[in-house]
Scaffold this active site. Structure first.
Site, PDB file in Angstrom:
ATOM      1  N   TYR A  37     -21.149  60.167   2.336  1.00  0.00           N
ATOM      2  CA  TYR A  37     -21.698  58.812   2.436  1.00  0.00           C
ATOM      3  C   TYR A  37     -22.946  58.776   3.320  1.00  0.00           C
ATOM      4  O   TYR A  37     -23.292  57.745   3.871  1.00  0.00           O
ATOM      5  CB  TYR A  37     -20.643  57.844   2.973  1.00  0.00           C
ATOM      6  CG  TYR A  37     -19.550  57.499   1.974  1.00  0.00           C
ATOM      7  CD1 TYR A  37     -19.248  58.326   0.907  1.00  0.00           C
ATOM      8  CD2 TYR A  37     -18.817  56.328   2.109  1.00  0.00           C
ATOM      9  CE1 TYR A  37     -18.253  58.018   0.010  1.00  0.00           C
ATOM     10  CE2 TYR A  37     -17.812  56.003   1.212  1.00  0.00           C
ATOM     11  CZ  TYR A  37     -17.537  56.863   0.163  1.00  0.00           C
ATOM     12  OH  TYR A  37     -16.540  56.538  -0.727  1.00  0.00           O
ATOM     13  N   LYS A  92      -9.611  68.810   2.254  1.00  0.00           N
ATOM     14  CA  LYS A  92      -9.637  69.500   0.957  1.00  0.00           C
ATOM     15  C   LYS A  92     -10.398  70.804   1.158  1.00  0.00           C
ATOM     16  O   LYS A  92     -11.346  71.126   0.432  1.00  0.00           O
ATOM     17  CB  LYS A  92     -10.314  68.593  -0.090  1.00  0.00           C
ATOM     18  CG  LYS A  92     -10.182  69.068  -1.509  1.00  0.00           C
ATOM     19  CD  LYS A  92      -8.776  69.001  -2.064  1.00  0.00           C
ATOM     20  CE  LYS A  92      -8.705  69.693  -3.412  1.00  0.00           C
ATOM     21  NZ  LYS A  92      -7.336  69.891  -3.894  1.00  0.00           N
ATOM     22  N   ASP A 137      -5.432  65.266  -2.436  1.00  0.00           N
ATOM     23  CA  ASP A 137      -4.686  65.069  -3.681  1.00  0.00           C
ATOM     24  C   ASP A 137      -3.185  65.023  -3.392  1.00  0.00           C
ATOM     25  O   ASP A 137      -2.464  64.164  -3.917  1.00  0.00           O
ATOM     26  CB  ASP A 137      -5.038  66.156  -4.717  1.00  0.00           C
ATOM     27  CG  ASP A 137      -5.068  67.558  -4.124  1.00  0.00           C
ATOM     28  OD1 ASP A 137      -5.077  67.688  -2.883  1.00  0.00           O
ATOM     29  OD2 ASP A 137      -5.062  68.537  -4.897  1.00  0.00           O
ATOM     30  N   ASP A 156     -11.931  56.355   2.448  1.00  0.00           N
ATOM     31  CA  ASP A 156     -12.175  55.210   1.580  1.00  0.00           C
ATOM     32  C   ASP A 156     -11.085  55.124   0.513  1.00  0.00           C
ATOM     33  O   ASP A 156     -10.522  54.057   0.237  1.00  0.00           O
ATOM     34  CB  ASP A 156     -13.556  55.411   0.927  1.00  0.00           C
ATOM     35  CG  ASP A 156     -14.146  54.115   0.410  1.00  0.00           C
ATOM     36  OD1 ASP A 156     -13.555  53.059   0.651  1.00  0.00           O
ATOM     37  OD2 ASP A 156     -15.213  54.180  -0.230  1.00  0.00           O
ATOM     38  N   ASP A 200      -7.539  52.500   0.445  1.00  0.00           N
ATOM     39  CA  ASP A 200      -7.309  51.533  -0.632  1.00  0.00           C
ATOM     40  C   ASP A 200      -5.917  51.728  -1.230  1.00  0.00           C
ATOM     41  O   ASP A 200      -5.229  50.756  -1.557  1.00  0.00           O
ATOM     42  CB  ASP A 200      -8.363  51.684  -1.735  1.00  0.00           C
ATOM     43  CG  ASP A 200      -9.499  50.686  -1.543  1.00  0.00           C
ATOM     44  OD1 ASP A 200      -9.752  50.294  -0.382  1.00  0.00           O
ATOM     45  OD2 ASP A 200     -10.132  50.300  -2.543  1.00  0.00           O
TER      46      ASP A 200
END
Ligand code: ATP
Length: 375
Positions: free
Chosen positions: A137, A211, A245, A269, A273
């Site tokens: 970002y 990750k 994941d 992010d 959510d």
């Protein structure tokens, strides 16, 4: 009496409606706990942009910096294409004030249905500590055919970054790239925030979302610096590494099994959510963009133009964001009273429209404010 100057940016759509109720509830808490709130209003958002062709005048940043914190409604309007408001207002504020932590609690509330069952006796009480200034970002990228050449410039509280990136394809194909970047001090400071929060909650584990197996340069570095920071500065806290994941798989299966979750910007992010959905939806999801200067508190939901003006908006996410703000400025008793009032309201017979009840935006605000006063 202590006076607290708060910047108010109600924004667009349901933003002004929900912020109006959050202010009402804060005023009730201020009256009860003996401090005074002074609001400094800023008119920015889509309507201001359409009228003046300007997103955020530079002088406003100085006026904002005099405030103790900021409460923001929502920014966005179907008349403005995506981009200028997000980049020129929300991200500009985040970067200007170096709000390097995005804090997103996910809590169970009484009578709020959730899509995943909680194990018996457990409640959802997780909090995402999301790094807010780096990773994918950064806002740095480009595209091209054959050759991609981009000038790179980014200013952060910790450093200024400049340079040039040139890539060429043989044969010439069309492509695009986004630069994901992290720095040692950037990772260390967010890790400290997660460690301090875990300690304050009396916990001895932090889930670190990563990750590193698939993206070793970026997230391998993230793992290394977070691990080092915990071991040097928080030997009482064990970091537990979970790939993003796997986290998306594990969370719905056991939503009550998590506490502090430290995430790089992109995964934070996504995971937050998912957690908002598990906690019962957007109408209750609060957030804070926190730095060492001006911090900004806002509901997670957007401007919801489809229901703006109908009176059907649920202001509880804005109210819970205001509670986070009160806590941040040191009014911890007032913050706890606001949170308790929201719980008590939801535990009672009434509900906002969003949760299948009949209370409009003002009714919810008034009832919660009354509960704060009578507590
Ligand atoms: P943005 O891009 O600004 O996030 P959006 O329309 O994609 O905007 P939201 O504004 O968050 O996303 O709205 C998503 C859906 O949830 C809409 O149908 C909206 O009416 C509903 N919604 C969002 N917030 C609330 C709220 N506080 N009360 C009731 N409904 C809400």
């Amino acid at each position: 009496m202590t006076k607290r100057l708060i910047a108010l940016l109600p924004g667009d759509g349901i933003g002004p409606e929900v912020i109006g109720e959050a202010c009402k509830v804060c005023e009730a808490a201020a009256e009860k706990f003996g401090f005074e709130l002074e609001w400094r209003r800023f008119p920015f958002g889509a309507a201001y942009y359409l009228e003046h062709g300007l997103v955020l005048p530079a002088a406003a940043l100085d006026e904002m910096s005099e405030c103790r914190a900021m409460l923001l409604g929502a920014v966005g309007d179907p008349r403005v294409k995506p981009g200028p408001l997000e980049q020129g207002l929300l991200l500009a504020l985040r970067f200007h004030f170096d709000q390097y932590m995005n804090l997103r609690p996910a809590l169970s509330f009484p009578n709020v249905p959730t899509p995943a069952a909680l194990a018996s006796g457990r409640r959802l009480d997780a909090v995402v500590v999301r790094e807010n200034t780096e990773d994918l970002y950064m806002g740095i990228g480009g595209r091209g055919c054959g050759v991609m050449a981009e000038k790179i410039e980014a200013g952060r509280g910790l450093y200024d970054l400049s340079g040039r990136l040139e890539l060429s394809f043989a044969p010439a194909v069309e492509g695009a790239f986004s630069l994901g970047l992290m720095t040692r001090p950037g990772i260390a400071r967010i890790t400290r925030k997660a460690g301090e929060l875990a300690r304050a909650r009396g916990e001895n584990k932090v889930a670190v979302v990563s990750k590193a197996n698939a993206v070793p340069h970026l997230y391998g570095f993230w793992d290394e610096v977070t691990r080092q920071t915990f071991s040097d500065e928080f030997p009482d806290i064990e970091p537990v590494y979970v790939n993003v994941d796997a986290m998306c798989y594990l969370l719905p299966r056991n939503p009550g099994g998590w506490g502090v979750m430290l995430c790089p910007n992109l995964f934070g992010d996504i995971v937050s959510d998912l957690l908002s959905a598990l906690a019962g939806g957007l109408g209750l999801a609060a957030s804070g963009n926190i730095g060492d200067g001006l911090s900004m508190f806002e509901p997670v939901h957007g401007s919801a133009p489809d229901i703006a003006g109908s009176g059907r908006a649920n202001p509880l996410a804005a109210v819970m964001s205001a509670a986070m703000m009160l806590k941040h400025i040191g009014e911890t008793e007032a913050a706890a009273a606001v949170e308790k009032a929201v719980y008590d309201y939801l535990a009672g017979p009434d509900k906002p429209f969003e949760l299948g009840g009949r209370d409009g935006v003002a009714a919810v605000g008034e009832k919660v404010a009354a509960l704060v006063k009578t507590r």
